[in-house]
Design an enzyme around this catalytic site. Structure first.
Site, PDB file in Angstrom:
ATOM      1  N   SER A 108      29.019 -50.326 -15.156  1.00  0.00           N
ATOM      2  CA  SER A 108      29.554 -50.790 -16.823  1.00  0.00           C
ATOM      3  C   SER A 108      30.175 -49.363 -17.341  1.00  0.00           C
ATOM      4  O   SER A 108      29.814 -48.327 -16.909  1.00  0.00           O
ATOM      5  CB  SER A 108      28.423 -50.986 -17.567  1.00  0.00           C
ATOM      6  OG  SER A 108      28.645 -51.123 -18.927  1.00  0.00           O
ATOM      7  N   SER A 109      30.740 -49.363 -18.260  1.00  0.00           N
ATOM      8  CA  SER A 109      31.524 -48.288 -18.860  1.00  0.00           C
ATOM      9  C   SER A 109      30.494 -47.411 -19.541  1.00  0.00           C
ATOM     10  O   SER A 109      30.725 -46.124 -19.937  1.00  0.00           O
ATOM     11  CB  SER A 109      32.393 -48.716 -19.705  1.00  0.00           C
ATOM     12  OG  SER A 109      32.024 -49.489 -20.798  1.00  0.00           O
ATOM     13  N   CYS A 110      29.184 -48.091 -19.821  1.00  0.00           N
ATOM     14  CA  CYS A 110      28.151 -46.946 -20.483  1.00  0.00           C
ATOM     15  C   CYS A 110      27.718 -45.902 -19.498  1.00  0.00           C
ATOM     16  O   CYS A 110      26.997 -44.930 -19.962  1.00  0.00           O
ATOM     17  CB  CYS A 110      27.241 -47.973 -21.113  1.00  0.00           C
ATOM     18  SG  CYS A 110      25.992 -48.480 -19.668  1.00  0.00           S
ATOM     19  N   TYR A 137      19.721 -48.135 -18.906  1.00  0.00           N
ATOM     20  CA  TYR A 137      20.774 -48.955 -18.408  1.00  0.00           C
ATOM     21  C   TYR A 137      21.766 -48.077 -17.566  1.00  0.00           C
ATOM     22  O   TYR A 137      21.818 -48.458 -16.204  1.00  0.00           O
ATOM     23  CB  TYR A 137      21.541 -49.937 -19.189  1.00  0.00           C
ATOM     24  CG  TYR A 137      22.399 -50.945 -18.720  1.00  0.00           C
ATOM     25  CD1 TYR A 137      23.651 -50.661 -18.938  1.00  0.00           C
ATOM     26  CD2 TYR A 137      21.998 -52.023 -17.796  1.00  0.00           C
ATOM     27  CE1 TYR A 137      24.580 -51.703 -18.266  1.00  0.00           C
ATOM     28  CE2 TYR A 137      22.902 -52.801 -17.539  1.00  0.00           C
ATOM     29  CZ  TYR A 137      24.375 -52.590 -17.679  1.00  0.00           C
ATOM     30  OH  TYR A 137      25.184 -53.566 -17.089  1.00  0.00           O
ATOM     31  N   LYS A 141      22.479 -47.956 -13.433  1.00  0.00           N
ATOM     32  CA  LYS A 141      23.843 -48.067 -12.880  1.00  0.00           C
ATOM     33  C   LYS A 141      24.374 -47.018 -12.150  1.00  0.00           C
ATOM     34  O   LYS A 141      25.011 -47.194 -10.918  1.00  0.00           O
ATOM     35  CB  LYS A 141      24.950 -48.666 -14.118  1.00  0.00           C
ATOM     36  CG  LYS A 141      24.590 -49.920 -14.368  1.00  0.00           C
ATOM     37  CD  LYS A 141      24.712 -51.141 -13.298  1.00  0.00           C
ATOM     38  CE  LYS A 141      24.354 -52.548 -13.753  1.00  0.00           C
ATOM     39  NZ  LYS A 141      24.704 -53.714 -12.638  1.00  0.00           N
ATOM     40  N   HIS A 180      26.157 -58.791 -27.106  1.00  0.00           N
ATOM     41  CA  HIS A 180      27.346 -57.872 -27.185  1.00  0.00           C
ATOM     42  C   HIS A 180      27.787 -58.063 -28.640  1.00  0.00           C
ATOM     43  O   HIS A 180      27.910 -59.233 -29.146  1.00  0.00           O
ATOM     44  CB  HIS A 180      28.162 -57.633 -26.000  1.00  0.00           C
ATOM     45  CG  HIS A 180      27.514 -57.207 -24.924  1.00  0.00           C
ATOM     46  ND1 HIS A 180      26.961 -57.985 -23.969  1.00  0.00           N
ATOM     47  CD2 HIS A 180      27.274 -55.917 -24.588  1.00  0.00           C
ATOM     48  CE1 HIS A 180      26.410 -57.494 -22.999  1.00  0.00           C
ATOM     49  NE2 HIS A 180      26.807 -56.135 -23.383  1.00  0.00           N
TER      50      HIS A 180
HETATM   51  O1  GFB Z   1      28.618 -54.719 -27.850  1.00  0.00           O
HETATM   52  P1  GFB Z   1      27.406 -53.942 -28.405  1.00  0.00           P
HETATM   53  O2  GFB Z   1      26.451 -54.365 -28.906  1.00  0.00           O
HETATM   54  O3  GFB Z   1      27.401 -52.590 -27.241  1.00  0.00           O
HETATM   55  O4  GFB Z   1      27.981 -53.017 -29.840  1.00  0.00           O
HETATM   56  P2  GFB Z   1      27.986 -51.387 -26.958  1.00  0.00           P
HETATM   57  C1  GFB Z   1      29.120 -52.444 -29.859  1.00  0.00           C
HETATM   58  C2  GFB Z   1      29.526 -51.897 -31.272  1.00  0.00           C
HETATM   59  O5  GFB Z   1      29.594 -53.231 -32.145  1.00  0.00           O
HETATM   60  C3  GFB Z   1      28.194 -51.115 -32.025  1.00  0.00           C
HETATM   61  C4  GFB Z   1      28.447 -52.792 -33.333  1.00  0.00           C
HETATM   62  O6  GFB Z   1      28.824 -49.887 -32.723  1.00  0.00           O
HETATM   63  C5  GFB Z   1      27.542 -52.049 -32.812  1.00  0.00           C
HETATM   64  O7  GFB Z   1      26.817 -51.715 -34.059  1.00  0.00           O
HETATM   65  N1  GFB Z   1      28.049 -54.197 -33.742  1.00  0.00           N
HETATM   66  C6  GFB Z   1      28.600 -54.665 -35.173  1.00  0.00           C
HETATM   67  C7  GFB Z   1      27.469 -55.123 -33.214  1.00  0.00           C
HETATM   68  N2  GFB Z   1      27.843 -55.977 -35.293  1.00  0.00           N
HETATM   69  C8  GFB Z   1      27.168 -56.233 -34.037  1.00  0.00           C
HETATM   70  C9  GFB Z   1      26.402 -57.389 -33.858  1.00  0.00           C
HETATM   71  O8  GFB Z   1      26.419 -58.408 -34.678  1.00  0.00           O
HETATM   72  N3  GFB Z   1      26.159 -57.147 -32.623  1.00  0.00           N
HETATM   73  C10 GFB Z   1      26.101 -56.191 -31.765  1.00  0.00           C
HETATM   74  N4  GFB Z   1      25.526 -56.413 -30.525  1.00  0.00           N
HETATM   75  N5  GFB Z   1      26.840 -55.243 -31.883  1.00  0.00           N
HETATM   76  C11 GFB Z   1      26.945 -51.794 -24.525  1.00  0.00           C
HETATM   77  C12 GFB Z   1      25.658 -51.223 -23.948  1.00  0.00           C
HETATM   78  O9  GFB Z   1      27.149 -50.720 -25.800  1.00  0.00           O
HETATM   79  O10 GFB Z   1      27.676 -51.985 -23.867  1.00  0.00           O
HETATM   80  C13 GFB Z   1      25.336 -51.905 -22.669  1.00  0.00           C
HETATM   81  O11 GFB Z   1      24.438 -50.869 -24.598  1.00  0.00           O
HETATM   82  C14 GFB Z   1      26.576 -52.169 -21.837  1.00  0.00           C
HETATM   83  O12 GFB Z   1      24.493 -51.148 -21.883  1.00  0.00           O
HETATM   84  C15 GFB Z   1      27.691 -52.875 -22.578  1.00  0.00           C
HETATM   85  O13 GFB Z   1      27.254 -51.024 -21.309  1.00  0.00           O
HETATM   86  C16 GFB Z   1      28.964 -52.963 -21.838  1.00  0.00           C
HETATM   87  O14 GFB Z   1      29.262 -51.392 -26.359  1.00  0.00           O
HETATM   88  O15 GFB Z   1      27.717 -50.204 -28.019  1.00  0.00           O
END
Ligand code: GFB
Length: 310
Positions: A108-110, A137, A141, A180
């Site tokens: 993953s990109s993280c 995580y 990875k 996500h």
């Molecule tokens: O997609 P996301 O949960 O994961 O959050 P990451 C991306 C951004 O969207 C963050 C915002 O800045 C969140 O605060 N966001 C806004 C929201 N509204 C929402 C919402 O309703 N739900 C969610 N989930 N986010 C993940 C990693 O990071 O990326 C994993 O934690 C994995 O390990 C994945 O690598 C691909 O992109 O920040």
């Protein structure tokens, strides 16, 4: 991969695994082996070894993992590091013990440092501190990448590692606490429109930027790399373009036709400010993403009528 080769897709019912299965079937492959998580607990080394000894797959796509959005990663920290290290260690080692011809590991990109220069090149790995919300995580990875390279070095195994950016598409997770951002916002705007709710709450400031790749593009890239890439190290898979979360929210709001307001819940984390993948290594290898973000989101939204919350 020959059409007669036996292919094991670990995680075949998830968003990534089901996309890889769809892609391989469309290319004419039919000799598959897979198990549901109830049929085969990938956290059990004995069960995984017994499965590989019985089935002897020729090619393996490891798309099974404990995955989730920023909140789930930050809450279930132990689950994310334990389950992912157990799954990948068992499957990678069993692939070695059973002479799997070629193995594709999905990261993953993280895995990249929180503040690495953008766009992220593969050689930025381990050059800085990770984003705290998903460090467990990411560490798991990174261990998987290094394990694949170690088995290449010691046992001459053709185990490759690919690093997708943020993904969306069929069979995504719409649980608002675990998902996500893209599926979460689709559900939030849809439910707000259906229930005439005056506002949709977006987490964080909305200023972080994210890159979104449709999972069918990812599956196409994984197929391409399984056929053509045979080196150590890792390969980024992405579109090469990113979007601020607030602009993603406005785009999804427009697609769904919601008329209310977007408000910000600043108690939720932003996470890493940006994680745009440098995809020149993949582009030079001959692959580019085909599905644009707006058309991809529209297609996903049009396919959700059977979701219980729709
Ligand atoms: O997609 P996301 O949960 O994961 O959050 P990451 C991306 C951004 O969207 C963050 C915002 O800045 C969140 O605060 N966001 C806004 C929201 N509204 C929402 C919402 O309703 N739900 C969610 N989930 N986010 C993940 C990693 O990071 O990326 C994993 O934690 C994995 O390990 C994945 O690598 C691909 O992109 O920040």
């Amino acid at each position: 991969m020959l059409k007669t080769d036996k292919i094991y897709i670990a995680g075949h019912r998830g968003m990534v695994g089901s996309a890889i299965l769809r892609k391989l079937k469309s290319e004419g492959f039919s000799n598959f082996v897979y198990r549901t998580s109830k049929e085969l607990d990938l956290k059990s080394q004995a069960a995984v070894n017994a499965f590989f000894e019985a089935e002897k797959p020729d090619h393996v796509f490891l798309a099974a993992a404990k995955v989730g959005g920023i909140l789930a990663n930050n809450i279930y920290r132990a689950d994310f590091i334990y389950e992912n290290i157990m799954i990948q260690s068992n499957v990678i080692h069993a692939a070695h013990l059973n002479d799997v011809q070629k193995f594709l590991f999905l990261g993953s990109s993280c895995i990249y440092p929180k503040l690495a220069p953008q766009p992220l090149r593969e050689d930025y790995l381990l050059t800085g501190l990770l984003e705290p919300t998903n460090e467990p995580y990411a560490i798991a990875k990174i261990a998987g990448i290094k394990m694949c390279d170690a088995y290449r070095s010691q046992y001459n195994r053709n185990f490759i590692s690919v690093m997708p950016t943020n993904l969306y598409g069929p069979n995504d997770n719409y649980d608002l606490n675990k998902s996500h951002v893209l599926p979460a916002l689709i559900r939030k705007f849809h439910e707000a429109k259906k229930n005439n709710t005056p506002e949709v709450v977006m987490w964080g400031t909305g200023s972080p930027k994210r890159e979104f790749l449709h999972v069918d593009d990812l599956a196409d890239a994984c197929y391409y790399l399984m056929q053509n890439y045979n080196e150590a190290g890792l390969v980024n898979i992405g579109t090469g373009e990113d979007i601020a979360i607030i602009d993603l929210a406005r785009l999804i709001k427009k697609i769904i036709g919601y008329q209310g307001e977007i408000t910000k819940d600043l108690t939720k984390p932003d996470g890493t400010p940006r994680k745009l993948m440098n995809v020149s290594k993949l582009n030079q290898a001959g692959w580019t993403a085909q599905i644009g973000l707006e058309e991809g989101i529209q297609a996903v939204y049009d396919s959700l009528k059977n979701e219980p919350w729709y």
